[in-house]
Scaffold this motif. Structure first.
Motif, PDB file in Angstrom:
ATOM      1  N   MET A  95       0.839  -1.190   0.000  1.00 37.94           N
ATOM      2  CA  MET A  95       0.000   0.000   0.000  1.00 37.94           C
ATOM      3  C   MET A  95       0.880   1.248   0.000  1.00 37.94           C
ATOM      4  O   MET A  95       1.763   1.379   0.842  1.00 37.94           O
ATOM      5  N   LEU A  96       0.641   2.136  -0.959  1.00 39.25           N
ATOM      6  CA  LEU A  96       1.253   3.460  -0.999  1.00 39.25           C
ATOM      7  C   LEU A  96       0.185   4.418  -0.484  1.00 39.25           C
ATOM      8  O   LEU A  96      -0.845   4.596  -1.133  1.00 39.25           O
ATOM      9  N   ILE A  97       0.406   5.018   0.672  1.00 41.20           N
ATOM     10  CA  ILE A  97      -0.622   5.846   1.301  1.00 41.20           C
ATOM     11  C   ILE A  97      -0.129   7.277   1.441  1.00 41.20           C
ATOM     12  O   ILE A  97       0.983   7.531   1.914  1.00 41.20           O
ATOM     13  N   PHE A  98      -1.010   8.193   1.016  1.00 31.92           N
ATOM     14  CA  PHE A  98      -0.727   9.622   1.139  1.00 31.92           C
ATOM     15  C   PHE A  98      -1.920  10.307   1.794  1.00 31.92           C
ATOM     16  O   PHE A  98      -3.061  10.065   1.417  1.00 31.92           O
ATOM     17  N   PHE A  99      -1.653  11.144   2.782  1.00 31.66           N
ATOM     18  CA  PHE A  99      -2.692  11.925   3.447  1.00 31.66           C
ATOM     19  C   PHE A  99      -2.684  13.336   2.851  1.00 31.66           C
ATOM     20  O   PHE A  99      -1.628  13.953   2.740  1.00 31.66           O
ATOM     21  N   GLY A 100      -3.867  13.830   2.493  1.00 30.86           N
ATOM     22  CA  GLY A 100      -3.957  15.169   1.918  1.00 30.86           C
ATOM     23  C   GLY A 100      -5.401  15.611   1.816  1.00 30.86           C
ATOM     24  O   GLY A 100      -6.275  15.083   2.490  1.00 30.86           O
ATOM     25  N   PHE A 101      -5.650  16.571   0.920  1.00 29.38           N
ATOM     26  CA  PHE A 101      -7.018  17.063   0.739  1.00 29.38           C
ATOM     27  C   PHE A 101      -7.191  17.584  -0.683  1.00 29.38           C
ATOM     28  O   PHE A 101      -6.242  18.030  -1.327  1.00 29.38           O
ATOM     29  N   ALA A 102      -8.417  17.490  -1.167  1.00 27.36           N
ATOM     30  CA  ALA A 102      -8.705  17.797  -2.569  1.00 27.36           C
ATOM     31  C   ALA A 102      -8.505  19.265  -2.924  1.00 27.36           C
ATOM     32  O   ALA A 102      -8.189  19.573  -4.071  1.00 27.36           O
ATOM     33  N   ASN A 103      -8.665  20.183  -1.981  1.00 26.84           N
ATOM     34  CA  ASN A 103      -8.477  21.608  -2.263  1.00 26.84           C
ATOM     35  C   ASN A 103      -7.033  22.067  -2.104  1.00 26.84           C
ATOM     36  O   ASN A 103      -6.753  23.264  -2.165  1.00 26.84           O
ATOM     37  N   CYS A 104      -6.132  21.148  -1.921  1.00 23.06           N
ATOM     38  CA  CYS A 104      -4.713  21.460  -1.748  1.00 23.06           C
ATOM     39  C   CYS A 104      -4.184  22.115  -3.039  1.00 23.06           C
ATOM     40  O   CYS A 104      -4.386  21.577  -4.123  1.00 23.06           O
ATOM     41  N   PRO A 105      -3.512  23.246  -2.919  1.00 21.75           N
ATOM     42  CA  PRO A 105      -3.065  23.944  -4.124  1.00 21.75           C
ATOM     43  C   PRO A 105      -1.803  23.380  -4.775  1.00 21.75           C
ATOM     44  O   PRO A 105      -1.568  23.616  -5.954  1.00 21.75           O
ATOM     45  N   ASP A 106      -0.985  22.615  -4.034  1.00 24.83           N
ATOM     46  CA  ASP A 106       0.277  22.205  -4.640  1.00 24.83           C
ATOM     47  C   ASP A 106       0.791  20.833  -4.203  1.00 24.83           C
ATOM     48  O   ASP A 106       1.002  19.958  -5.030  1.00 24.83           O
ATOM     49  N   VAL A 107       1.010  20.615  -2.935  1.00 19.32           N
ATOM     50  CA  VAL A 107       1.637  19.381  -2.451  1.00 19.32           C
ATOM     51  C   VAL A 107       0.833  18.135  -2.834  1.00 19.32           C
ATOM     52  O   VAL A 107       1.387  17.165  -3.353  1.00 19.32           O
ATOM     53  N   CYS A 108      -0.469  18.156  -2.605  1.00 21.04           N
ATOM     54  CA  CYS A 108      -1.286  16.963  -2.865  1.00 21.04           C
ATOM     55  C   CYS A 108      -1.378  16.622  -4.348  1.00 21.04           C
ATOM     56  O   CYS A 108      -1.133  15.474  -4.727  1.00 21.04           O
ATOM     57  N   PRO A 109      -1.694  17.590  -5.224  1.00 13.51           N
ATOM     58  CA  PRO A 109      -1.733  17.221  -6.634  1.00 13.51           C
ATOM     59  C   PRO A 109      -0.367  16.792  -7.178  1.00 13.51           C
ATOM     60  O   PRO A 109      -0.279  15.876  -8.001  1.00 13.51           O
ATOM     61  N   THR A 110       0.692  17.418  -6.694  1.00 14.30           N
ATOM     62  CA  THR A 110       2.033  17.032  -7.142  1.00 14.30           C
ATOM     63  C   THR A 110       2.345  15.605  -6.705  1.00 14.30           C
ATOM     64  O   THR A 110       2.849  14.797  -7.493  1.00 14.30           O
TER      65      THR A 110
END
Length: 188
Positions: free
Chosen positions: A55-70
């Motif tokens: 499992m590759l797991i990342f914690f983030g949020f959909a409205n994230c402007p940079d870190v999450c989409p990258t």
């Protein structure tokens, strides 16, 4: 003299037992993936659903402007780069913003990167419990210019868990997909 030899034997056995315990501790993962959250299709998922897979797991949020989409773009590149080995890996995005990241919001967001990524969300209590188990940091940050007047600060590492759900490794934000692919290929 027999007492000294007996004491030496006892100390030797204690020393061997201590080193055996240390070796066992070194082999055990620091923590294991554990969650019960709702995926972006509305299905309740736990770590057991992915037993036997990495499992590759990342914690983030959909409205994230940079870190999450990258990071999700990097995860997509990893999955593409793994070729047939991608079947052994389940990428998972866990939202730390349950107020906005409903299953529908994640269904609109996660597949933009790769159809194999599963988005998970839950109640604020479920997300807090999951974050504590992993352990990751997150917090709501009031910011007038952000959507709905706030953004989220959070841990930005990509976490790797083995087929037994035990923690294996992590990569900091910005780690190139090629490096992650090479590491995964050695492990799979």
């Amino acid at each position: 003299m027999t007492g000294v030899a007996g004491l030496g034997l006892v100390l030797g056995l204690l020393w061997l037992d201590y080193h055996a315990d240390q070796a066992r501790v070194a082999e055990e993962p620091a923590f294991a993936a554990a969650f019960e959250l709702t995926d972006h299709r509305g299905v309740v998922r736990t770590e057991d659903d992915f037993a036997g897979r990495w499992m590759l797991i990342f914690f983030g949020f959909a409205n994230c402007p940079d870190v999450c989409p990258t990071t999700l773009a990097e995860v997509a590149a990893v999955m593409d780069g793994l070729g047939d080995d991608a079947e052994e890996v389940q990428p998972i995005f866990i939202s730390i913003d349950p107020e906005r990241d409903t299953p529908q919001a994640l269904a609109d967001f996660v597949p933009l990167f790769n159809e194999r990524i599963i988005g998970l969300t839950g109640t604020p209590g479920q997300i807090a419990e999951t974050a504590e188990i992993f352990p990751i940091y997150f917090e709501r940050i009031e910011e007038a210019s952000a959507p709905d007047g706030y953004t989220m600060g959070h841990t930005s590492h990509l976490l790797l868990f083995g087929p037994d759900a035990g923690f294996v490794d992590s990569w900091p934000y910005g780690t190139p997909a090629e490096e992650i692919i090479a590491d995964l290929r050695e492990r799979i």
